[in-house]
Design an enzyme around this catalytic site. Structure first.
Site, PDB file in Angstrom:
ATOM      1  CB  SER A  19      -0.872  -9.032   0.245  1.00 55.81           C
ATOM      2  OG  SER A  19      -0.968 -10.533   0.788  1.00 55.81           O
ATOM      3  CG  HIS A  20       1.019  -6.740   5.361  1.00 55.34           C
ATOM      4  ND1 HIS A  20       0.963  -6.366   6.811  1.00 55.34           N
ATOM      5  CD2 HIS A  20       1.212  -5.662   4.584  1.00 55.34           C
ATOM      6  CE1 HIS A  20       1.014  -4.976   6.813  1.00 55.34           C
ATOM      7  NE2 HIS A  20       1.480  -4.355   5.409  1.00 55.34           N
ATOM      8  CG  ASN A  36      -3.347   4.181   9.930  1.00 49.61           C
ATOM      9  OD1 ASN A  36      -3.841   4.982   9.525  1.00 49.61           O
ATOM     10  ND2 ASN A  36      -2.274   3.893  10.590  1.00 49.61           N
ATOM     11  CB  CYS A  49       4.062   3.245   9.543  1.00 50.51           C
ATOM     12  SG  CYS A  49       3.465   2.109   8.539  1.00 50.51           S
ATOM     13  CD  GLN A  89      -5.531  -0.920   8.556  1.00 47.64           C
ATOM     14  OE1 GLN A  89      -5.989  -1.993   9.012  1.00 47.64           O
ATOM     15  NE2 GLN A  89      -4.261  -0.881   8.713  1.00 47.64           N
ATOM     16  CB  THR A 117      10.382 -10.208 -12.526  1.00 49.40           C
ATOM     17  OG1 THR A 117      11.160  -9.797 -13.688  1.00 49.40           O
ATOM     18  CG2 THR A 117       9.774 -11.694 -12.554  1.00 49.40           C
ATOM     19  CB  ALA A 174      -0.931  -0.027   1.053  1.00 50.08           C
ATOM     20  CB  THR A 175       4.125   2.178   1.555  1.00 51.09           C
ATOM     21  OG1 THR A 175       3.736   2.125   2.958  1.00 51.09           O
ATOM     22  CG2 THR A 175       5.069   3.340   1.358  1.00 51.09           C
TER      23      THR A 175
END
Length: 488
Positions: free
Chosen positions: A286-287, A237, A412, A265, A325, A157-158
């Protein structure tokens, strides 16, 4: 229902054998001698599939069974993980989520068999991997009712936020030089906006109410003829406030301004339809949805088309918007996590709402506590519970809760001792902002864990307040606002 039964302990700290978890937790240790307790460790009973907590770790008791269809035993890996020591209860899902065992199972085949480069178009290894990448892209798009071709893979996301906030204005910089965002955005959004200011763009930072919501009239007034982008996050968040995305999207579309939302979020946790909400760009991580770290996505609308300058150039992958890639194991895991978020949405919603209500009520029963967020359930994501405990510093409480993994704000910026800028934007003073703790509830959180946390917080807040002279004065009926501190 789980198709693959995956029993595991150690780093995940859970045994997944059915939709229900049975957990036995120890009572919080008395805080009169020490505010911190030994962290509980989770081990499983291989016969019953029940999850128990004990201290210390006894690796001999750990029983691991690989998921159905898996050719690799994870027994050794989990035993190694247990050597890291006892594991606290995890209530920090806004920072990251554990990988769902079914996601891990999906990823394994890409490390052992499907290892081809998805961009290699001359042989079967590339074709079969590319097919799986496109399947994952479809799963991710389905969650937000998007076209798979509108999903651009990134590292997270960053990167996606940087890509949107820098890429769009740069493409249209000859005619449009104004950006709008809010004061409570994630740091990567705010820093990107400040970076664009250095490039000559003007940025308007909208204020929020005491509940964290923007005023739509403020947005309308802020839009100018040269406004190119509005970036407002879907779910905060730190405090879990849900912004009115549909109304914001309508205003932006009427004024021909691109609308970007940071949905790290929110993705898969609240209903999002990019077409109905007129969202032009959307950030996904994803995480945050029980998938692997190191992979994310940017939704970029095709009709009407959104143009942006790429941040990373090279081989022209991902429609030329993000070269490099792709990592098929991460992409496949991300896709499986997205598929499960959609499949499990009703269960997750009921489960999280139930535990959130119990946790929130239990914490607010403690004297001199305050909920930070929106009291309207429609504008508050239940999985994020932010509470301030007056007359205690959040860092002190975290140190007293070593058996519970929590945060005093964004992961963060959690290394900083500065009070939360998000709570400041809500109008909280330094003392209240410093005393806030964020509790995150997710798919694998159990009711027994919530019961343990409520009891532990009660005991340790009481312990820390007994050491506070301010709390003693309040108990004696002294109004702290009437004291002239400069005279003491």
């Amino acid at each position: 229902m789980y198709k693959s039964i995956f029993k595991t302990t150690g780093r995940l700290g859970k045994t997944v054998s059915s939709r229900n978890f049975v957990t036995t937790l120890p009572k919080p240790l008395a805080t009169s001698s020490s505010p911190a307790t030994n962290a509980p460790n989770k081990t499983s009973n291989p016969k019953t599939g029940e999850l128990h907590v004990s201290t210390p770790v006894d690796t001999a008791k750990i029983s691991i069974e690989p998921p159905e269809g898996s050719s690799i035993s994870l027994k050794s890996a989990s035993r190694d993980a247990s050597l890291f020591g006892t594991r606290p209860i995890y209530l920090d899902v806004q920072a990251t989520t554990p990988v769902d065992p079914r996601v891990l199972d999906k990823m394994l085949e890409f490390y052992t068999g499907l290892y081809g480069n998805p961009h290699s178009s001359t042989h079967a290894y590339g074709w079969e991997t590319d097919k799986e990448v496109e399947k994952a892209r479809t799963y991710i798009a389905d969650v937000i009712n998007a076209d798979p071709k509108e999903i651009i893979f990134t590292s997270g996301a960053t990167e996606t936020n940087n890509m949107a906030i820098k890429g769009v204005p740069r493409f249209y910089k000859k005619t449009k030089k104004h950006i709008i965002t809010t004061q409570t955005e994630h740091k990567c959004v705010l820093d990107s906006a400040r970076h664009m200011q250095d490039e000559g763009f003007e940025v308007t930072y909208l204020p929020v109410s005491s509940e964290g919501l923007i005023n739509l009239d403020d947005l309308k007034k802020a839009i100018r003829k040269d406004t190119v982008l509005v970036s407002i996050m879907a779910v905060n968040n730190e405090i879990g406030v849900i912004q009115p995305l549909k109304e914001i999207g309508k205003i932006c579309r009427e004024n021909k301004v691109f609308f970007h939302t940071d949905a790290a979020q929110a993705y898969g946790k609240i209903p999002i339809d990019v077409n109905e909400m007129n969202i032009d760009l959307l950030s996904i991580s994803s995480h945050k949805i029980y998938g692997p770290k190191g992979i994310g996505a940017c939704y970029v609308r095709r009709r009407p088309r959104v143009r942006l300058d790429p941040i990373i150039t090279g081989g022209g992958q991902e429609r030329g918007l993000r070269s490099g890639t792709l990592a098929p194991p991460l992409v496949a895991g991300f896709g499986e996590a997205a598929r499960l978020m959609k499949q499990e949405s009703s269960f997750d919603k009921r489960h999280i709402e139930k535990l959130s209500s119990k946790l929130k009520n239990g914490l607010l029963s403690i004297p001199s506590t305050q909920f930070n967020g929106c009291n309207d359930a429609k504008s508050q994501y239940p999985g994020c519970v932010n509470v301030s405990f007056a007359y205690i510093e959040g860092e002190s409480l975290l140190m007293a809760l070593k058996d519970i993994a929590l945060s005093s704000g964004s992961a963060c910026t959690s290394a900083s001792l500065e009070p939360s800028y998000v709570l400041h934007a809500l109008g909280a003073d330094d003392a209240l902002a410093h005393s806030s703790i964020r509790f995150g509830i997710g798919r694998f959180t159990t009711e027994a864990e919530v019961d343990y946390v409520i009891q532990a917080i009660n005991e340790r807040v009481d312990f820390l307040r007994k050491m506070s002279p301010l709390w003693e004065m309040v108990q004696e009926g002294i109004d702290l606002n009437t004291i002239e501190w400069s005279g003491h």
